[in-house]
Motif scaffolding. Structure first.
Motif, PDB file in Angstrom:
ATOM      1  N   GLU A  76      52.000  39.989  40.204  1.00  0.00           N
ATOM      2  CA  GLU A  76      50.799  39.813  41.018  1.00  0.00           C
ATOM      3  C   GLU A  76      49.595  40.458  40.336  1.00  0.00           C
ATOM      4  O   GLU A  76      48.501  39.931  40.331  1.00  0.00           O
ATOM      5  CB  GLU A  76      50.996  40.433  42.403  1.00  0.00           C
ATOM      6  CG  GLU A  76      51.792  39.560  43.324  1.00  0.00           C
ATOM      7  CD  GLU A  76      51.948  40.176  44.701  1.00  0.00           C
ATOM      8  OE1 GLU A  76      51.022  40.854  45.172  1.00  0.00           O
ATOM      9  OE2 GLU A  76      53.014  39.982  45.293  1.00  0.00           O
ATOM     10  N   LYS A  77      49.842  41.620  39.723  1.00  0.00           N
ATOM     11  CA  LYS A  77      48.773  42.322  39.035  1.00  0.00           C
ATOM     12  C   LYS A  77      48.243  41.477  37.874  1.00  0.00           C
ATOM     13  O   LYS A  77      47.046  41.365  37.665  1.00  0.00           O
ATOM     14  CB  LYS A  77      49.308  43.655  38.513  1.00  0.00           C
ATOM     15  CG  LYS A  77      48.276  44.750  38.503  1.00  0.00           C
ATOM     16  CD  LYS A  77      48.936  46.069  38.215  1.00  0.00           C
ATOM     17  CE  LYS A  77      48.091  46.853  37.239  1.00  0.00           C
ATOM     18  NZ  LYS A  77      48.661  48.123  36.874  1.00  0.00           N
ATOM     19  N   ARG A  78      49.174  40.850  37.157  1.00  0.00           N
ATOM     20  CA  ARG A  78      48.802  40.035  36.006  1.00  0.00           C
ATOM     21  C   ARG A  78      47.905  38.863  36.425  1.00  0.00           C
ATOM     22  O   ARG A  78      46.916  38.557  35.780  1.00  0.00           O
ATOM     23  CB  ARG A  78      50.093  39.510  35.359  1.00  0.00           C
ATOM     24  CG  ARG A  78      49.922  38.447  34.302  1.00  0.00           C
ATOM     25  CD  ARG A  78      49.544  39.064  32.969  1.00  0.00           C
ATOM     26  NE  ARG A  78      49.512  38.083  31.892  1.00  0.00           N
ATOM     27  CZ  ARG A  78      48.545  37.188  31.750  1.00  0.00           C
ATOM     28  NH1 ARG A  78      47.571  37.137  32.615  1.00  0.00           N
ATOM     29  NH2 ARG A  78      48.574  36.337  30.729  1.00  0.00           N
ATOM     30  N   PHE A  79      48.256  38.228  37.564  1.00  0.00           N
ATOM     31  CA  PHE A  79      47.503  37.038  37.959  1.00  0.00           C
ATOM     32  C   PHE A  79      46.301  37.362  38.834  1.00  0.00           C
ATOM     33  O   PHE A  79      45.590  36.474  39.275  1.00  0.00           O
ATOM     34  CB  PHE A  79      48.429  36.038  38.659  1.00  0.00           C
ATOM     35  CG  PHE A  79      49.249  35.252  37.689  1.00  0.00           C
ATOM     36  CD1 PHE A  79      48.695  34.180  37.019  1.00  0.00           C
ATOM     37  CD2 PHE A  79      50.555  35.601  37.416  1.00  0.00           C
ATOM     38  CE1 PHE A  79      49.432  33.452  36.107  1.00  0.00           C
ATOM     39  CE2 PHE A  79      51.306  34.889  36.500  1.00  0.00           C
ATOM     40  CZ  PHE A  79      50.746  33.810  35.847  1.00  0.00           C
ATOM     41  N   ALA A  80      46.069  38.646  39.105  1.00  0.00           N
ATOM     42  CA  ALA A  80      44.901  39.015  39.899  1.00  0.00           C
ATOM     43  C   ALA A  80      43.695  39.258  39.003  1.00  0.00           C
ATOM     44  O   ALA A  80      42.656  39.688  39.468  1.00  0.00           O
ATOM     45  CB  ALA A  80      45.202  40.267  40.716  1.00  0.00           C
ATOM     46  N   ARG A  81      43.828  38.953  37.695  1.00  0.00           N
ATOM     47  CA  ARG A  81      42.717  39.161  36.773  1.00  0.00           C
ATOM     48  C   ARG A  81      41.457  38.466  37.259  1.00  0.00           C
ATOM     49  O   ARG A  81      41.484  37.320  37.675  1.00  0.00           O
ATOM     50  CB  ARG A  81      43.064  38.602  35.399  1.00  0.00           C
ATOM     51  CG  ARG A  81      43.809  39.562  34.519  1.00  0.00           C
ATOM     52  CD  ARG A  81      44.118  38.894  33.216  1.00  0.00           C
ATOM     53  NE  ARG A  81      44.575  37.519  33.464  1.00  0.00           N
ATOM     54  CZ  ARG A  81      44.622  36.587  32.547  1.00  0.00           C
ATOM     55  NH1 ARG A  81      44.225  36.827  31.341  1.00  0.00           N
ATOM     56  NH2 ARG A  81      45.063  35.394  32.838  1.00  0.00           N
ATOM     57  N   GLY A  82      40.345  39.174  37.183  1.00  0.00           N
ATOM     58  CA  GLY A  82      39.071  38.548  37.521  1.00  0.00           C
ATOM     59  C   GLY A  82      38.788  38.510  39.005  1.00  0.00           C
ATOM     60  O   GLY A  82      37.799  37.959  39.432  1.00  0.00           O
ATOM     61  N   THR A  83      39.691  39.082  39.821  1.00  0.00           N
ATOM     62  CA  THR A  83      39.418  39.119  41.255  1.00  0.00           C
ATOM     63  C   THR A  83      39.252  40.563  41.686  1.00  0.00           C
ATOM     64  O   THR A  83      39.718  41.475  41.022  1.00  0.00           O
ATOM     65  CB  THR A  83      40.562  38.505  42.065  1.00  0.00           C
ATOM     66  OG1 THR A  83      41.737  39.276  41.839  1.00  0.00           O
ATOM     67  CG2 THR A  83      40.807  37.077  41.646  1.00  0.00           C
TER      68      THR A  83
END
Lengths: 263, 314
Positions: free
Chosen positions: B276-283
């Motif tokens: 989840e941390k990896r795909f929360a980039r830019g948010t």
């Protein structure tokens, strides 16, 4: 850019619209738009909301499909390939190919939020134009310098102000080296104090000779930068001409009524 | 302004009284009693048979069962995620053939119990004793015996995976729908094809919405794999059943496999956090970390208490 492109005379228009019609269901939003934009020209389109001005700009790069009339960009029919007397509807990939040469800037920026500023700029050049990454990065940095955001290349869109995001969006469109830039109300979603920085970038672009179609409510920008101003209302072009003349001395009642409200 | 200043007491004389929560203390007391009863039972009740739990914890058959459970979970989820995303994209396609096919698939595989589907795959050879590649209704190039091709393990993977795909397709579709339509347009305007835009722009953003329920599905799958014990696959549960079938030590073996399932699901939860941390980039959204909130609250409470109590009615 393809090498076999035929040599076009300078006079050939970049955008040529003849009686363009478009309906959403039973509502006809474009009722026969005829316009011409020559290379290097800046056309500003103004008009009340619902006048069809955004739809028209979106038709130019085939985000909307036209229902009637003819629309040519750089000598090519939008959405069709002509073979003899037949018009073949373009396939997905052919439409995508045509769009490579037309840059578009949206009201809500539409930057890719999961990519950094630099990644936003090099995505299409490397994946669509297949340019080497190092080369794409070099030109992306040049563009970021042009829009005054060199120090933001590692930032994500959410970390930027609206004005900065829109400048990145302009740089992203320019990274594809388009022949034509479309702006769909590029400053309408911005806080008033951020409008100026975006308009400055657009002015700079116009002075550099870019062909532009700009849907805008910024009359000052239109007066200063546009070669031609078009006033649209209810799906028709009501009035067009030299921006200073149209804005100072509108010939039609509807133009006058609109301008009295916005100026 | 001077009038106001003289009326209000100086700020440093005011004390903030935090909200008290007396019911929380009652709840803590009740829970403490229940916990004490549980621990008492675990220690005193000899039917737990802890020495057997220890003895069987790393027993060969059990360890092999763990390995089978992990393989089943990974393979079934891989099939589920890949097919699920493909089905979701098909479902949202303007092509009516694709969208109807995807709809029918989801309707069928979501509408029948996964246990029934497992039994179907297990009994596949009753329907087709041979499987072959060739021209339909024409010559065959190669033929396999179904029983050697679809082993119980393969039947388990197919049954669980194809069923999961139906659920994953709905999760993936929700994720794809959550991406702002402006992103499709921006990608299209840059000359990106639909496939490229999907891969580079839409899916990575959809992943933020897809991952939490997928973590949920994976944890659920890890436990659902225990159903394959019914089609004679020796997964963790199957292994336990095999052992207590011969020695009647149900409770210690069920404790052993429960502990193993807990260990495996805990590992998955940690993995989910990092994904989840990896795909929360830019948010700006921060990822909830298990236990974080409680720790933070406890620290805050301690700070409250460290504030020296001031006299009331200052």
């Amino acid at each position: 850019m393809s090498l076999c492109r035929r040599v076009v005379p300078v006079s050939e228009p970049m955008v040529l619209a003849e009686e363009v019609r478009k309906s959403f269901g039973p509502v006809e939003v474009l009722k026969g738009i005829s316009l011409q934009v020559d290379p290097g020209q800046v056309l500003c389109v103004i008009g009340p909301s619902g006048s069809g001005k955004s739809t028209f700009v979106r038709c130019i790069n085939h985000l909307e499909k036209i229902d009637g009339g003819r629309l040519l960009v750089d000598g090519h029919l939008v959405g069709y390939r002509r073979v003899g007397t037949k018009l073949h509807e373009l396939r997905e990939n052919e439409i995508a190919k045509r769009r490579e040469d037309v840059g578009m800037v949206f009201q809500h920026f539409n930057l890719f939020p999961h990519m950094s500023v630099l990644e936003n700029l090099i995505e299409a050049p490397t994946r669509v134009r297949k340019r080497p990454k190092a080369e794409a990065i070099t030109s992306a940095r040049t563009l970021l310098a042009q829009v005054g955001l060199s120090e933001k290349e590692k930032a994500y869109p959410a970390q930027l102000s609206g004005g900065q995001q829109q400048r990145v969006a302009i740089a992203r469109a320019l990274a594809m080296q388009p022949k034509l830039m479309l702006f769909d109300e590029p400053t309408s979603a911005l806080d008033p104090e951020l409008v100026g920085e975006v308009l400055d970038v657009m002015k700079q672009l116009a002075q550099g000779g870019m062909t532009m179609v700009v849907v805008t409510h910024e009359m000052g920008f239109a007066r200063e930068v546009a070669d031609e101003l078009v006033f649209m209302d209810a799906g028709v072009v009501v009035e067009k001409g030299n921006p200073r003349e149209v804005l100072a001395n509108p010939q039609h009642e509807r133009t006058r009524a609109f301008l009295s409200k916005v100026l | 302004m001077t009038g106001l200043a003289t009326e209000a007491p100086p700020a440093e004389e005011l004390t903030v009284v935090p909200v008290r929560h007396p019911l929380r203390w009652v709840a803590v007391a009740v829970l403490a009693v229940l916990a004490a009863m549980l621990i008492h039972s675990l220690v005193v009740n000899k039917h737990w048979q802890w020495d057997y739990v220890r003895g069987y914890f790393t027993y060969n058959t059990i360890v092999h069962g763990i390995w089978v459970t992990i393989q089943l979970t990974v393979l079934a989820m891989a099939i589920g995620i890949v097919f699920g995303i493909i089905l979701a994209i098909m479902r949202m396609s303007p092509n009516p053939v694709l969208s109807t096919t995807a709809f029918a698939y989801t309707w069928f595989f979501r509408g029948t119990p996964v246990l029934v589907q497992l039994l179907f795959w297990y009994s596949f050879s009753y329907l087709f004793s041979n499987l072959s590649i060739g021209v339909p209704f024409g010559p065959k190039f190669h033929t396999w015996d179904t029983n050697s091709l679809i082993t119980p393990f393969i039947a388990g993977v197919l049954g669980l995976g194809l069923n999961e795909a139906a659920y994953m397709s709905e999760i993936a579709r929700a994720g794809l729908l959550s991406v702002n339509p402006g992103q499709h347009e921006a990608a299209a305007a840059l000359g990106m094809s639909r496939g490229l835009a999907m891969r580079r722009v839409i899916l990575p953003q959809a992943m933020r919405v897809i991952i939490p329920p997928t973590g949920n599905e994976t944890i659920s799958m890890l436990k659902t794999t225990s159903l394959v014990a019914t089609i004679s696959v020796l997964d963790l549960t199957g292994a336990a059943q095999l052992i207590y079938g011969s020695n009647n030590l149900q409770i210690p073996l069920l404790v052993v496999i429960s502990i193993w399932y807990l260990i495996m699901t805990s590992v998955l939860s940690v993995g989910q956090y990092f994904l989840e941390k990896r795909f929360a980039r830019g948010t700006r959204v921060t990822v909830a970390r298990p236990g974080r909130r409680m720790l933070a609250r406890m620290r805050a409470t301690r700070r409250d208490e460290s504030v020296p109590p001031g006299g009331p009615g200052v």
